[in-house]
Design an enzyme around this catalytic site. Structure first.
Site, PDB file in Angstrom:
ATOM      1  N   GLY A   1      28.836  35.623  14.306  1.00  0.00           N
ATOM      2  CA  GLY A   1      27.639  36.459  14.267  1.00  0.00           C
ATOM      3  C   GLY A   1      26.733  36.190  13.079  1.00  0.00           C
ATOM      4  O   GLY A   1      25.714  36.851  12.898  1.00  0.00           O
TER       5      GLY A   1
ATOM      6  N   SER B   1      32.552  32.873  27.973  1.00  0.00           N
ATOM      7  CA  SER B   1      32.971  33.393  29.275  1.00  0.00           C
ATOM      8  C   SER B   1      31.729  33.573  30.149  1.00  0.00           C
ATOM      9  O   SER B   1      30.596  33.530  29.653  1.00  0.00           O
ATOM     10  CB  SER B   1      33.660  34.747  29.094  1.00  0.00           C
ATOM     11  OG  SER B   1      32.708  35.683  28.603  1.00  0.00           O
TER      12      SER B   1
ATOM     13  N   SER C   1      33.809  25.455  13.576  1.00  0.00           N
ATOM     14  CA  SER C   1      34.034  25.513  15.020  1.00  0.00           C
ATOM     15  C   SER C   1      33.078  26.581  15.523  1.00  0.00           C
ATOM     16  O   SER C   1      33.469  27.719  15.774  1.00  0.00           O
ATOM     17  CB  SER C   1      35.483  25.877  15.342  1.00  0.00           C
ATOM     18  OG  SER C   1      35.632  26.028  16.744  1.00  0.00           O
TER      19      SER C   1
ATOM     20  N   GLU D   1      43.249  31.417  16.323  1.00  0.00           N
ATOM     21  CA  GLU D   1      42.022  32.115  15.916  1.00  0.00           C
ATOM     22  C   GLU D   1      42.227  33.620  15.779  1.00  0.00           C
ATOM     23  O   GLU D   1      42.054  34.375  16.728  1.00  0.00           O
ATOM     24  CB  GLU D   1      40.894  31.844  16.937  1.00  0.00           C
ATOM     25  CG  GLU D   1      39.591  32.543  16.567  1.00  0.00           C
ATOM     26  CD  GLU D   1      38.439  32.269  17.530  1.00  0.00           C
ATOM     27  OE1 GLU D   1      37.338  32.784  17.271  1.00  0.00           O
ATOM     28  OE2 GLU D   1      38.624  31.548  18.531  1.00  0.00           O
TER      29      GLU D   1
ATOM     30  N   ARG E   1      23.495  35.121  27.013  1.00  0.00           N
ATOM     31  CA  ARG E   1      22.717  34.073  26.317  1.00  0.00           C
ATOM     32  C   ARG E   1      21.568  33.581  27.208  1.00  0.00           C
ATOM     33  O   ARG E   1      20.458  33.377  26.748  1.00  0.00           O
ATOM     34  CB  ARG E   1      23.613  32.882  25.970  1.00  0.00           C
ATOM     35  CG  ARG E   1      24.843  33.233  25.146  1.00  0.00           C
ATOM     36  CD  ARG E   1      24.604  33.129  23.665  1.00  0.00           C
ATOM     37  NE  ARG E   1      25.861  33.184  22.934  1.00  0.00           N
ATOM     38  CZ  ARG E   1      26.435  34.308  22.483  1.00  0.00           C
ATOM     39  NH1 ARG E   1      25.856  35.478  22.693  1.00  0.00           N
ATOM     40  NH2 ARG E   1      27.574  34.268  21.817  1.00  0.00           N
TER      41      ARG E   1
ATOM     42  N   LYS F   1      41.522  28.768  12.940  1.00  0.00           N
ATOM     43  CA  LYS F   1      40.091  29.111  13.103  1.00  0.00           C
ATOM     44  C   LYS F   1      39.881  30.558  12.653  1.00  0.00           C
ATOM     45  O   LYS F   1      39.932  31.482  13.451  1.00  0.00           O
ATOM     46  CB  LYS F   1      39.660  28.926  14.571  1.00  0.00           C
ATOM     47  CG  LYS F   1      38.180  29.256  14.802  1.00  0.00           C
ATOM     48  CD  LYS F   1      37.698  28.869  16.196  1.00  0.00           C
ATOM     49  CE  LYS F   1      36.242  29.316  16.392  1.00  0.00           C
ATOM     50  NZ  LYS F   1      35.644  28.821  17.642  1.00  0.00           N
TER      51      LYS F   1
ATOM     52  N   GLY G   1      29.977  28.349  17.807  1.00  0.00           N
ATOM     53  CA  GLY G   1      29.433  28.472  19.148  1.00  0.00           C
ATOM     54  C   GLY G   1      27.945  28.746  19.033  1.00  0.00           C
ATOM     55  O   GLY G   1      27.108  27.858  19.083  1.00  0.00           O
ATOM     56  N   ARG G   2      27.626  30.022  18.800  1.00  0.00           N
ATOM     57  CA  ARG G   2      26.229  30.438  18.745  1.00  0.00           C
ATOM     58  C   ARG G   2      25.456  29.718  17.637  1.00  0.00           C
ATOM     59  O   ARG G   2      24.300  29.341  17.805  1.00  0.00           O
ATOM     60  CB  ARG G   2      26.176  31.958  18.526  1.00  0.00           C
ATOM     61  CG  ARG G   2      24.961  32.640  19.119  1.00  0.00           C
ATOM     62  CD  ARG G   2      24.683  33.930  18.422  1.00  0.00           C
ATOM     63  NE  ARG G   2      24.678  33.738  16.974  1.00  0.00           N
ATOM     64  CZ  ARG G   2      23.696  33.155  16.294  1.00  0.00           C
ATOM     65  NH1 ARG G   2      22.637  32.720  16.925  1.00  0.00           N
ATOM     66  NH2 ARG G   2      23.782  33.002  14.994  1.00  0.00           N
TER      67      ARG G   2
END
Length: 341
Positions: free
Chosen positions: A264, A26, A290, A178, A33, A220, A292-293
């Site tokens: 995380g 978002s 899947s 998810e 980030r 997910k 992200g970070r």
């Protein structure tokens, strides 16, 4: 609804050796980030950053099966005017879209949240399909703490996930379901296992009630893992063994695949856990990532908002994508990380 087509997309999303890039941060999350790397979060910087990822030929064509986009990104064009969704399609990956609208406090349940965004979702899905999205994502958030999660929080979130999934399939879009049990607390792996089992069982019960075709969806979930503040952190082998046991108990074989969130974990932890699960023998569904970070932290740092750093950012992204691609076949080794370093 054409289930054959939905199943084809879902199967491609969890193809062996490939996984999904979660680039659906978002505006608030991407700002955090970018703050960390000293880059201003403007629309053009966000576009440039994502364009860098989607133009990473090696990563996108070899290790990425699909990309989850944020609403802003799906409508953006690259610097040369090519829609970003086309860049994804040209690499052979599938464009997807995050459709939930975040969380709100759950009434009568202090400290618990419910995900919102079902209003007008049918109309939004139609527009996203026309733009090229072939799958969607909706995230429910379940926290572990003193006296929580309540059955109320588990039920309302599972119900919303199932309603979203049914709307997606009616719009010829594969839903990523998810339900995330957060790893923020001081709970141990067994408490995470127990809560996740309750959450998954309730979610699949609701999916059946809403007549969602399991063959046309992707799950997910979080892994069974110790909370970040837990003094005793479970080993890689224990995380793998307990997560697989949990999934076999809760996830029907009709589901084409499971794509884990990293939730995380550090880059290497997320990779090592996925790799260890593939060592546990044949599984009834495709099992991949899947992230992200865990895919993006390294390229963000290497890029740092500078055009001259784009090749370095793409190299860092390709490395993380390759490591996770190998892990999704059980072929990763930590020595490969050292070689790259």
């Amino acid at each position: 609804m054409n289930l054959t087509e939905l199943n084809k997309v879902a199967t491609a999303m969890v193809a062996s050796g490939k996984g999904i890039l979660a680039a659906d941060e978002s505006s608030g999350t991407i700002k955090k980030r970018f703050d960390a790397i000293g880059v201003e979060s403007t629309e053009s910087n966000r576009r440039d950053y994502r364009e860098m990822l989607f133009r990473s030929k090696e990563a996108m064509s070899q290790y990425i099966s699909g990309v989850i986009l944020y609403d802003e990104t799906i409508w953006q064009d690259a610097k040369d005017g090519t829609p970003l969704v086309r860049l994804i399609e040209q690499s052979g990956a599938i464009p997807g879209i995050k459709v939930d609208e975040g969380t709100q406090a759950l009434p009568m349940c202090p400290g618990e949240l419910v995900t919102v965004g079902l209003d007008r979702l049918a109309e939004r899905l139609k527009k996203y399909y026309e733009r090229g999205a072939r799958f969607a994502k909706w995230r429910a958030v379940i926290d572990i703490g003193s006296g929580i999660p309540s059955m109320t929080a588990i039920s309302v979130n599972a119900h919303a996930l199932a309603r979203y999934a049914a709307l997606c399939q009616a719009a010829q879009i594969v839903p990523i379901v998810e339900p995330e049990v957060l790893m923020d607390g001081d709970h141990d792996i067994d408490r995470c296992h127990e809560v996740t089992q309750r959450v998954l069982n309730k979610t699949f019960q609701e999916l059946r009630v809403q007549r969602v075709a399991l063959e046309g969806m992707v799950l997910k979930p979080n892994m069974a893992i110790s909370g970040k503040k837990c003094p005793k952190q479970a080993s890689v082998e224990e995380v793998a063994e307990k997560t697989i046991r949990l999934l076999k108990a809760c996830v029907p074989a009709a589901v084409p695949g499971i794509a884990f969130l990293s939730g995380g974990q550090s880059d290497e932890e997320a990779t090592a856990h996925l790799n260890a699960m593939h060592k546990l023998g044949p599984l009834p569904w495709g099992l991949t990532f899947s992230y992200g970070r865990a895919l993006q932290a390294a390229p963000q740092k290497a890029w740092a908002g500078k055009a001259e750093n784009v090749p370095a950012g793409q190299t860092a992204f390709s490395h993380r994508a390759r490591m996770n691609g190998l892990a999704s076949r059980g072929e990763w080794q930590s020595s490969l990380e050292q070689k790259a370093a």
